[in-house]
Design a protein around this motif. Structure first.
Motif, PDB file in Angstrom:
ATOM      1  N   SER A  76       0.856  -1.187   0.000  1.00 38.29           N
ATOM      2  CA  SER A  76       0.000   0.000   0.000  1.00 38.29           C
ATOM      3  C   SER A  76       0.891   1.235   0.000  1.00 38.29           C
ATOM      4  CB  SER A  76      -0.942   0.011   1.209  1.00 38.29           C
ATOM      5  OG  SER A  76      -0.210   0.170   2.393  1.00 38.29           O
ATOM      6  N   TYR A  77       0.346   2.325  -0.489  1.00 35.07           N
ATOM      7  CA  TYR A  77       1.072   3.592  -0.582  1.00 35.07           C
ATOM      8  C   TYR A  77       0.119   4.691  -0.143  1.00 35.07           C
ATOM      9  CZ  TYR A  77       3.241   7.702  -2.683  1.00 35.07           C
ATOM     10  OH  TYR A  77       3.787   8.939  -2.892  1.00 35.07           O
ATOM     11  N   ASP A  78       0.598   5.576   0.725  1.00 36.44           N
ATOM     12  CA  ASP A  78      -0.193   6.710   1.185  1.00 36.44           C
ATOM     13  C   ASP A  78       0.548   7.996   0.871  1.00 36.44           C
ATOM     14  OD1 ASP A  78      -2.389   5.362   2.677  1.00 36.44           O
ATOM     15  OD2 ASP A  78      -0.707   4.583   3.835  1.00 36.44           O
ATOM     16  N   ALA A  79      -0.200   9.000   0.449  1.00 34.71           N
ATOM     17  CA  ALA A  79       0.377  10.326   0.227  1.00 34.71           C
ATOM     18  C   ALA A  79      -0.661  11.366   0.624  1.00 34.71           C
ATOM     19  CB  ALA A  79       0.779  10.512  -1.228  1.00 34.71           C
ATOM     20  N   HIS A  80      -0.182  12.470   1.144  1.00 37.76           N
ATOM     21  CA  HIS A  80      -1.049  13.562   1.567  1.00 37.76           C
ATOM     22  C   HIS A  80      -0.660  14.797   0.754  1.00 37.76           C
ATOM     23  CE1 HIS A  80      -3.663  15.543   4.563  1.00 37.76           C
ATOM     24  NE2 HIS A  80      -2.946  16.599   4.228  1.00 37.76           N
ATOM     25  N   PHE A  81      -1.637  15.429   0.118  1.00 38.68           N
ATOM     26  CA  PHE A  81      -1.396  16.621  -0.692  1.00 38.68           C
ATOM     27  C   PHE A  81      -2.121  17.802  -0.074  1.00 38.68           C
ATOM     28  CE2 PHE A  81      -0.721  13.149  -3.579  1.00 38.68           C
ATOM     29  CZ  PHE A  81       0.333  13.559  -4.365  1.00 38.68           C
ATOM     30  N   THR A  82      -1.426  18.926   0.009  1.00 40.26           N
ATOM     31  CA  THR A  82      -1.997  20.150   0.551  1.00 40.26           C
ATOM     32  C   THR A  82      -1.687  21.296  -0.395  1.00 40.26           C
ATOM     33  OG1 THR A  82      -1.631  19.351   2.800  1.00 40.26           O
ATOM     34  CG2 THR A  82      -2.017  21.708   2.537  1.00 40.26           C
ATOM     35  N   LEU A  83      -2.665  22.134  -0.649  1.00 40.01           N
ATOM     36  CA  LEU A  83      -2.466  23.327  -1.455  1.00 40.01           C
ATOM     37  C   LEU A  83      -2.108  24.475  -0.517  1.00 40.01           C
ATOM     38  CD1 LEU A  83      -2.605  24.658  -4.239  1.00 40.01           C
ATOM     39  CD2 LEU A  83      -5.014  25.161  -3.765  1.00 40.01           C
ATOM     40  N   ALA A  84      -0.949  25.075  -0.734  1.00 38.19           N
ATOM     41  CA  ALA A  84      -0.457  26.144   0.144  1.00 38.19           C
ATOM     42  C   ALA A  84      -0.243  27.420  -0.668  1.00 38.19           C
ATOM     43  CB  ALA A  84       0.851  25.718   0.793  1.00 38.19           C
ATOM     44  N   GLU A  85      -0.664  28.549  -0.126  1.00 34.98           N
ATOM     45  CA  GLU A  85      -0.478  29.836  -0.786  1.00 34.98           C
ATOM     46  C   GLU A  85       0.808  30.486  -0.289  1.00 34.98           C
ATOM     47  OE1 GLU A  85      -2.843  34.038  -1.594  1.00 34.98           O
ATOM     48  OE2 GLU A  85      -3.613  32.647  -0.100  1.00 34.98           O
ATOM     49  N   LEU A  86       1.590  31.011  -1.209  1.00 27.62           N
ATOM     50  CA  LEU A  86       2.803  31.741  -0.852  1.00 27.62           C
ATOM     51  C   LEU A  86       2.403  33.081  -0.239  1.00 27.62           C
ATOM     52  CD1 LEU A  86       5.918  32.002  -0.983  1.00 27.62           C
ATOM     53  CD2 LEU A  86       5.606  33.071  -3.218  1.00 27.62           C
ATOM     54  N   ILE A  87       2.837  33.341   1.005  1.00 31.28           N
ATOM     55  CA  ILE A  87       2.454  34.588   1.687  1.00 31.28           C
ATOM     56  C   ILE A  87       3.655  35.449   2.070  1.00 31.28           C
ATOM     57  CG2 ILE A  87       0.279  33.656   2.559  1.00 31.28           C
ATOM     58  CD1 ILE A  87       1.756  33.448   5.333  1.00 31.28           C
ATOM     59  N   ALA A  88       4.868  34.917   1.967  1.00 27.58           N
ATOM     60  CA  ALA A  88       6.065  35.687   2.317  1.00 27.58           C
ATOM     61  C   ALA A  88       7.219  35.211   1.444  1.00 27.58           C
ATOM     62  CB  ALA A  88       6.416  35.519   3.788  1.00 27.58           C
ATOM     63  N   ASP A  89       8.051  36.177   1.028  1.00 25.04           N
ATOM     64  CA  ASP A  89       9.197  35.848   0.181  1.00 25.04           C
ATOM     65  C   ASP A  89      10.228  36.968   0.347  1.00 25.04           C
ATOM     66  OD1 ASP A  89      11.035  35.390  -1.878  1.00 25.04           O
ATOM     67  OD2 ASP A  89       9.506  34.762  -3.296  1.00 25.04           O
ATOM     68  N   THR A  90      11.416  36.623   0.771  1.00 22.19           N
ATOM     69  CA  THR A  90      12.445  37.639   1.017  1.00 22.19           C
ATOM     70  C   THR A  90      13.021  38.221  -0.277  1.00 22.19           C
ATOM     71  OG1 THR A  90      14.160  35.952   1.147  1.00 22.19           O
ATOM     72  CG2 THR A  90      13.118  36.633   3.225  1.00 22.19           C
ATOM     73  N   HIS A  91      12.677  37.635  -1.425  1.00 22.82           N
ATOM     74  CA  HIS A  91      13.194  38.141  -2.698  1.00 22.82           C
ATOM     75  C   HIS A  91      12.091  38.662  -3.618  1.00 22.82           C
ATOM     76  CE1 HIS A  91      16.762  36.002  -1.357  1.00 22.82           C
ATOM     77  NE2 HIS A  91      17.416  36.744  -2.210  1.00 22.82           N
ATOM     78  N   ASP A  92      10.934  38.997  -3.055  1.00 24.26           N
ATOM     79  CA  ASP A  92       9.826  39.520  -3.843  1.00 24.26           C
ATOM     80  C   ASP A  92       9.325  40.792  -3.169  1.00 24.26           C
ATOM     81  OD1 ASP A  92       7.355  40.100  -5.059  1.00 24.26           O
ATOM     82  OD2 ASP A  92       6.903  37.985  -5.379  1.00 24.26           O
ATOM     83  N   ASP A  93       9.454  41.910  -3.854  1.00 20.08           N
ATOM     84  CA  ASP A  93       9.046  43.197  -3.290  1.00 20.08           C
ATOM     85  C   ASP A  93       7.536  43.308  -3.075  1.00 20.08           C
ATOM     86  OD1 ASP A  93      11.680  44.028  -3.217  1.00 20.08           O
ATOM     87  OD2 ASP A  93      11.569  45.022  -5.179  1.00 20.08           O
ATOM     88  N   GLU A  94       6.747  42.466  -3.745  1.00 21.09           N
ATOM     89  CA  GLU A  94       5.300  42.523  -3.609  1.00 21.09           C
ATOM     90  C   GLU A  94       4.785  41.771  -2.380  1.00 21.09           C
ATOM     91  OE1 GLU A  94       3.372  41.376  -7.212  1.00 21.09           O
ATOM     92  OE2 GLU A  94       4.657  42.644  -8.437  1.00 21.09           O
TER      93      GLU A  94
END
Length: 106
Positions: A76-94
């Motif tokens: 058997s094989y189990d995997a968990h998938f989660t959709l995550a939104e990028l909210i912080a980035d030290t190399h993105d001025d936006e």
């Protein structure tokens, strides 16, 4: 445009590994559709030529999180998938440079 990561966790007990399966830009609906497409095909990559998959189950944990269990004869094989939104980035001025919203850094 929002940026997203499809995070995959797989393994057993303490040996679970987390990795970013794919990064993409778009709306939440587009990112979720892509994650569901990946979930629907993940089991196909695990089957060997000529061996029929006996059972594949998908469980919705939340609106952005799903667990897949593939069971075949003897394994058997189990995997968990989660959709995550990028909210912080030290190399993105936006975006802020920290999760708390600060632009100063940690």
């Amino acid at each position: 445009m929002p940026r997203w990561a499809i995070v995959q966790a797989s393994g057993e007990a303490e040996a679970f590994r987390y990795n970013i399966h794919k990064e993409l830009e778009g709306t939440e609906a587009q990112a979720l559709a892509e994650m569901l497409r990946i979930i629907d095909t993940v089991a196909d990559a695990l089957t060997e030529a000529g061996r029929r998959r006996q059972r594949r189950r998908v469980f919705r944990v939340s609106d952005r999180s799903y667990t897949v269990r593939v069971e075949s004869r003897g394994w058997s094989y189990d995997a968990h998938f989660t959709l995550a939104e990028l909210i912080a980035d030290t190399h993105d001025d936006e975006l802020p440079s920290s999760a708390s919203g600060s632009t100063e850094g940690p």
